[in-house]
Scaffold this active site. Structure first.
Site, PDB file in Angstrom:
ATOM      1  N   ARG A 143       0.846  -1.187   0.000  1.00  0.00           N
ATOM      2  CA  ARG A 143       0.000   0.000   0.000  1.00  0.00           C
ATOM      3  C   ARG A 143       0.875   1.228   0.000  1.00  0.00           C
ATOM      4  O   ARG A 143       1.858   1.271  -0.698  1.00  0.00           O
ATOM      5  CB  ARG A 143      -1.010  -0.073   1.133  1.00  0.00           C
ATOM      6  CG  ARG A 143      -2.133  -1.011   0.705  1.00  0.00           C
ATOM      7  CD  ARG A 143      -3.384  -0.694   1.386  1.00  0.00           C
ATOM      8  NE  ARG A 143      -3.433  -1.377   2.680  1.00  0.00           N
ATOM      9  CZ  ARG A 143      -4.359  -1.138   3.601  1.00  0.00           C
ATOM     10  NH1 ARG A 143      -5.259  -0.239   3.419  1.00  0.00           N
ATOM     11  NH2 ARG A 143      -4.371  -1.803   4.723  1.00  0.00           N
ATOM     12  N   THR A 144       0.563   2.163   0.851  1.00  0.00           N
ATOM     13  CA  THR A 144       1.151   3.492   0.704  1.00  0.00           C
ATOM     14  C   THR A 144       2.669   3.481   0.719  1.00  0.00           C
ATOM     15  O   THR A 144       3.279   3.335   1.769  1.00  0.00           O
ATOM     16  CB  THR A 144       0.661   4.391   1.850  1.00  0.00           C
ATOM     17  OG1 THR A 144      -0.697   4.097   2.097  1.00  0.00           O
ATOM     18  CG2 THR A 144       0.821   5.833   1.503  1.00  0.00           C
TER      19      THR A 144
END
Lengths: 246, 264
Positions: A19-20
């Protein structure tokens, strides 16, 4: 209640999900300080998309349970995820209906565990979180203010600022904060910091929200703008002393 | 109770809607030596009658500290009790690790009860043969719970379990109404008196009972769960006996000064 947020591995079977790694939609500074009746927290209502000031009515401070406020800077979608985890936590706490409730210290601790665990998996929640609240303890009302960031660094303090606020607001807070400020004094101090941030932080916008939390509960005031001054002589005719056609 | 065709395993109901294995497990609790628990608004006390297997051995440990704010006293299969104490300790420190706050006692009692319930619904398990008095302190005050092998639990002002606990319960039933306002010393005295009832004639000394207390003082400081040392228990027992003997001596003196009973 009990288990912290699951990591990024949502895919069934092979392949790691990530993810981020870089933040996309981000909020800028949050400022908070303890005052006589509780904790006050403020930030602007903007969320940038890179260098674009894309979203202008974003609430980056939310109430958590009966006793706390959370403010976030950084990736806004990660903040929304964190709000979901806190929702589950506070809901199950509420459903117990046994007179016990999660105070700001417990929530701060829980968030620290979540943030630190995510960082250890190289899948951080890209936020700096500010957690403030008041709860009745055995020795009377206890005010609490702390912060935790994406790498799990966490601490408690009388005043907190994230992002650019660390550099621009903290010096002002250190000079002018004192114990037991009234609400009006606290708002004035916060507005002083917000104004500096508005002038100097490119990703801030002139639309702010102030929130407070006391033993009576939390209040998030409607957004408003600060008066700014641009009447400096140098701004009046900037090309005055310039050589050439531009 | 009695052997019958529905008591072979815990997952068999009787036609009357009973699980005999669970009920037999509750009998095991009655075989253990007595424990009592009582609480006021701010303090909770646990006391246990010590039983030694023989004169040569040390007595069984029945009171365990689970966390700074909670402890248990158990009656029944103490081996099962030790395992459950370890479970409770684990739950408390896991909660403390995430939330940096003590696990509320009601939630601790619930987790224990849910664990016990599992054993009443698996054919390859057996119920835990131990009853636990869970005493602790949280933000809503002092609490006392009784967890039994069936997975049920209740909150109590005062309770007693184990062999001859009925005598202790009768004693507590007469006095529990005032407990909310008792001082810690009064609670300890009543706990010792309740244990004394279960000894049935044997003298109460600091070597045949254990007492533990947890609470919060008026100024807000916590007194963590702690066994009271033998010396202090003996002092309290002695002061209780002096208080009992004093009125007894006075009344016997009065009788002797009365006129002699009439002879017919």
């Amino acid at each position: 209640m009990g288990s912290h947020a699951e990591g990024g591995s949502q895919a069934a079977g092979g392949g790691q999900t990530q993810r981020t790694q870089y933040p996309y939609v981000t909020g800028t500074s949050v400022i908070a300080l303890k005052y006589k009746d509780g904790v006050i927290m403020a930030c602007d209502t903007g969320a940038s998309y890179g260098s674009t000031l894309r979203y202008k009515s974003v609430e980056r401070i939310k109430a958590v349970g009966k006793h706390s406020l959370i403010g976030a800077s950084g990736e806004f979608s990660d903040f929304q995820e964190i709000l979901r985890y806190l929702d589950e936590l506070t809901l199950s706490d509420h459903m117990w209906d046994d007179g016990n409730s999660l105070g700001p210290k417990e929530i701060h601790s829980y968030l620290t565990r979540v943030m630190y665990n995510r960082r250890n998996k190289f899948d951080p929640l890209w936020n700096s979180l500010v957690l403030g609240g008041v709860k009745k303890g055995p020795k009377g009302d206890e005010k609490y203010l702390g912060m935790v960031n994406m790498i799990g660094t966490h601490f408690e303090e009388n005043h907190i600022a994230t992002g650019f606020g660390n550099h621009l607001a903290i010096p002002i807070l250190r000079a002018e904060w004192h114990e037991d400020m009234t609400f009006e004094e606290a708002v004035k101090l916060v507005e002083k910091c917000l104004l500096v941030l508005l002038y100097r932080d490119r990703s801030s916008i002139n639309k702010f929200q102030i929130a407070k939390i006391t033993t009576e509960g939390s209040t998030i005031y409607p957004p408003y703008s600060l008066k700014t001054y641009w009447g400096f002589s140098h701004f009046e005719n900037p090309a005055q002393g310039a050589v050439g056609s531009w | 109770m009695f052997r019958n065709q529905y008591d072979t395993d815990v997952t068999t109901w009787s036609p009357a809607g009973r699980l005999f294995q669970v009920e037999y497990a509750m009998e095991a609790v009655k075989q253990g030596s007595a424990c009592v628990g009582l609480r006021s608004r701010t303090h909770a006390v646990l006391a246990a009658a010590n039983k030694a297997a023989s004169e040569l051995s040390s007595h069984q440990r029945k009171v365990f500290r689970v966390a700074d704010h909670a402890g248990v006293a158990l009656a029944g299969l103490t081996a099962d009790g030790r395992v459950l104490s370890r479970f409770l300790r684990n739950e408390c420190i896991n909660h403390s690790f995430v939330y940096e706050a003590p696990l509320p006692v009601s939630r601790l009692a619930l987790r224990l009860a849910d664990k016990a319930q599992v054993c009443t619904q698996r054919s390859w398990k057996r119920p835990y043969g131990v009853g636990l008095l869970v005493a602790g302190l949280d933000e809503t005050g002092a609490h006392l719970y009784y967890n039994c092998p069936s997975g049920n639990y209740f909150e109590y002002q005062a309770f007693a379990i184990g062999s001859r606990s009925q005598a202790a319960k009768t004693f507590l039933e007469r006095r529990f109404k005032g407990y909310n306002d008792y001082t810690p010393e009064q609670l300890i005295k009543d706990a010792l008196s309740a244990i004394k009832e279960t000894l049935q004639g044997d003298k109460l000394t600091s070597s045949n009972c254990t007492v533990a207390i947890v609470g919060r003082k008026d100024d807000g400081t916590i007194e963590p769960f702690e066994m009271i040392d033998a010396k202090r228990i003996q002092e309290i027992i002695d002061s209780m006996e002096i208080a009992e003997e004093a009125p007894a001596v006075a009344s016997s003196m009065e009788e002797s000064s009365d006129a002699a009973p009439m002879d017919i």
